[in-house]
Design a protein around this motif. Structure first.
Motif, PDB file in Angstrom:
ATOM      1  N   LYS A   1      40.838  98.340  53.647  1.00 50.89           N
ATOM      2  CA  LYS A   1      40.720  99.215  54.818  1.00 50.89           C
ATOM      3  C   LYS A   1      41.979 100.073  54.902  1.00 50.89           C
ATOM      4  O   LYS A   1      43.057  99.584  55.205  1.00 50.89           O
ATOM      5  N   LEU A   2      41.826 101.357  54.640  1.00 50.27           N
ATOM      6  CA  LEU A   2      42.979 102.254  54.551  1.00 50.27           C
ATOM      7  C   LEU A   2      43.146 103.104  55.796  1.00 50.27           C
ATOM      8  O   LEU A   2      43.880 104.086  55.778  1.00 50.27           O
ATOM      9  N   GLY A   3      42.483 102.747  56.874  1.00 45.90           N
ATOM     10  CA  GLY A   3      42.557 103.540  58.100  1.00 45.90           C
ATOM     11  C   GLY A   3      41.188 104.061  58.461  1.00 45.90           C
ATOM     12  O   GLY A   3      40.159 103.577  57.969  1.00 45.90           O
ATOM     13  N   ASP A   4      41.169 105.084  59.322  1.00 45.63           N
ATOM     14  CA  ASP A   4      39.898 105.671  59.704  1.00 45.63           C
ATOM     15  C   ASP A   4      40.083 107.142  60.033  1.00 45.63           C
ATOM     16  O   ASP A   4      41.212 107.608  60.239  1.00 45.63           O
ATOM     17  N   ALA A   5      38.981 107.859  60.060  1.00 47.09           N
ATOM     18  CA  ALA A   5      38.947 109.261  60.465  1.00 47.09           C
ATOM     19  C   ALA A   5      37.849 109.391  61.505  1.00 47.09           C
ATOM     20  O   ALA A   5      36.676 109.197  61.197  1.00 47.09           O
ATOM     21  N   SER A   6      38.250 109.629  62.758  1.00 45.77           N
ATOM     22  CA  SER A   6      37.310 109.736  63.880  1.00 45.77           C
ATOM     23  C   SER A   6      36.426 108.498  64.001  1.00 45.77           C
ATOM     24  O   SER A   6      35.237 108.594  64.297  1.00 45.77           O
ATOM     25  N   GLY A   7      37.002 107.334  63.724  1.00 41.57           N
ATOM     26  CA  GLY A   7      36.259 106.088  63.868  1.00 41.57           C
ATOM     27  C   GLY A   7      35.463 105.675  62.655  1.00 41.57           C
ATOM     28  O   GLY A   7      34.839 104.611  62.658  1.00 41.57           O
ATOM     29  N   ILE A   8      35.484 106.497  61.596  1.00 39.06           N
ATOM     30  CA  ILE A   8      34.803 106.157  60.345  1.00 39.06           C
ATOM     31  C   ILE A   8      35.821 105.512  59.412  1.00 39.06           C
ATOM     32  O   ILE A   8      36.863 106.111  59.111  1.00 39.06           O
ATOM     33  N   GLN A   9      35.536 104.298  58.954  1.00 38.45           N
ATOM     34  CA  GLN A   9      36.474 103.589  58.100  1.00 38.45           C
ATOM     35  C   GLN A   9      36.670 104.307  56.760  1.00 38.45           C
ATOM     36  O   GLN A   9      35.717 104.823  56.164  1.00 38.45           O
ATOM     37  N   ILE A  10      37.928 104.326  56.295  1.00 42.71           N
ATOM     38  CA  ILE A  10      38.260 104.788  54.947  1.00 42.71           C
ATOM     39  C   ILE A  10      38.444 103.535  54.103  1.00 42.71           C
ATOM     40  O   ILE A  10      39.372 102.745  54.333  1.00 42.71           O
ATOM     41  N   VAL A  11      37.545 103.327  53.145  1.00 41.98           N
ATOM     42  CA  VAL A  11      37.504 102.086  52.375  1.00 41.98           C
ATOM     43  C   VAL A  11      37.873 102.354  50.919  1.00 41.98           C
ATOM     44  O   VAL A  11      37.333 103.275  50.286  1.00 41.98           O
ATOM     45  N   ASN A  12      38.780 101.556  50.400  1.00 42.23           N
ATOM     46  CA  ASN A  12      39.176 101.620  48.996  1.00 42.23           C
ATOM     47  C   ASN A  12      38.116 100.890  48.164  1.00 42.23           C
ATOM     48  O   ASN A  12      37.968  99.670  48.263  1.00 42.23           O
ATOM     49  N   PHE A  13      37.403 101.632  47.333  1.00 43.10           N
ATOM     50  CA  PHE A  13      36.301 101.046  46.564  1.00 43.10           C
ATOM     51  C   PHE A  13      36.772 100.385  45.270  1.00 43.10           C
ATOM     52  O   PHE A  13      36.008  99.672  44.614  1.00 43.10           O
TER      53      PHE A  13
END
Length: 331
Positions: free
Chosen positions: A5-17
């Motif tokens: 979990k690398l953070g979020d943008a407007s509540g959408i998770q940024i996920v390291n795949f």
């Protein structure tokens, strides 16, 4: 899970795949993806397997296609019916709506606020149901070949993502992929010309109006301009930006994935508007390019999402039947 979990943008998770691809933490990635789909219906994936060079080449070719004269682009015309969703659609031809099927209302919506965008759609080359419509050979060398190569590359990437999603439900990794083998998918090139921001704000024109996607999942690549907005799940009718994130592939769930999951996953309504802070001194929005790739199949509720206390909300349904109904309303 800090490296997933690398953070979020407007509540959408940024996920390291990457930990899914290298098998260092496949379950962790799967769980993070499913959590974001439950919360927002969208997820940003970074370190995904879609090659950067192919993405850049596809955007470059898309710009070349849309810069052709109108009479040239019309050599690959989208048929009058929305159910044959292939070829080129000029600005104003397609009107995206959310569950509007009445013919008179569709005509009225299109006249009141046309979608100012142009598009090109293609699918697998061997399809009797929906054959591709290409420019004549030699008009734009390499266009057909690069589109088809990108189509099949996206297909491979989407199957990997579906494996991760199945793992998120603690199912066999082939649960979703086993019913996605026919590859009845769609690659869509989109160009939004520069338009007066005031006309967008007044609702005199739209880019793409508020809608949910039809199929199971969509892969979306957008350029740095932005403009994508998603409806806040906690505040219906309120939209927030889903900005460009460098190197990220946006994945969102469609109506069929929501249905498949017995409403555990969201099919979030979204739209394209004027990107914030990027209107020039003449009041014009910048032009925008994006590339969505849609995936569909036949669905029944996922095991583990229903029980005697929480019964199935939907009966099994063919994606083709539902999608044909939705695309027919676009034209």
């Amino acid at each position: 899970m800090s490296n997933i979990k690398l953070g979020d943008a407007s509540g959408i998770q940024i996920v390291n795949f990457a930990p899914f691809l290298d098998a260092t933490d496949r379950q962790g990635v799967a769980d993070a993806m499913l959590e974001s789909f439950k919360d927002a219906g969208f997820v940003y994936l970074v370190n995904h397997p879609l090659p950067k060079r192919k993405i850049e080449a596809m955007f470059e070719l898309s710009k070349k296609f849309f810069s052709l004269p109108m009479e040239t682009k019309m050599l690959a015309p989208h048929p009058p019916s929305g159910t044959h969703h292939r070829g080129y659609s000029k600005p104003g031809l397609e009107k995206v709506t959310q569950h509007v099927y009445d013919t008179e209302e569709l005509v009225r919506n299109r006249a009141e606020a046309p979608d100012v965008k142009e598009s090109f759609e293609c699918g697998r080359e061997v399809s009797l149901e929906m054959p591709n419509i290409w420019l004549p050979e030699g008009v734009l060398p390499g266009f057909k070949e690069i589109c088809l190569d990108f189509y099949w590359t996206c297909n491979e990437v989407e199957l990997v993502i579906l494996k991760a999603l199945a793992l998120g439900f603690h199912l066999s990794e082939d649960y979703f992929t086993s019913v996605h083998m026919k590859s009845d998918n769609q690659l869509r090139l989109l160009h939004y010309p520069s338009v007066p921001a005031e006309s967008l704000e007044k609702g005199e024109i739209t880019r793409i109006g508020a809608h949910s996607d039809f199929a199971s999942i969509t892969l979306l690549l957008q350029d740095e301009v932005g403009g994508l907005e998603i409806e806040d799940p906690k505040n219906p009718g309120i939209f927030k930006p889903a900005p460009y994130v460098e190197g990220a592939l946006i994945v969102n769930a469609g109506d069929f994935m929501m249905r498949w999951s017995n409403d555990i996953i969201r099919s979030t309504v979204h739209r394209v508007r004027a990107p914030p802070g990027k209107v020039n001194e003449n009041g014009m929005t910048p032009e925008r390019y994006s590339i969505p790739y849609d995936h569909s199949t036949v669905v029944d509720c996922v095991p583990g999402t229903w029980s005697e206390a929480n019964p199935k909300k939907y009966e099994p349904l063919s994606a083709g039947e539902y999608i044909m109904k939705r695309v027919a309303a676009l034209y």
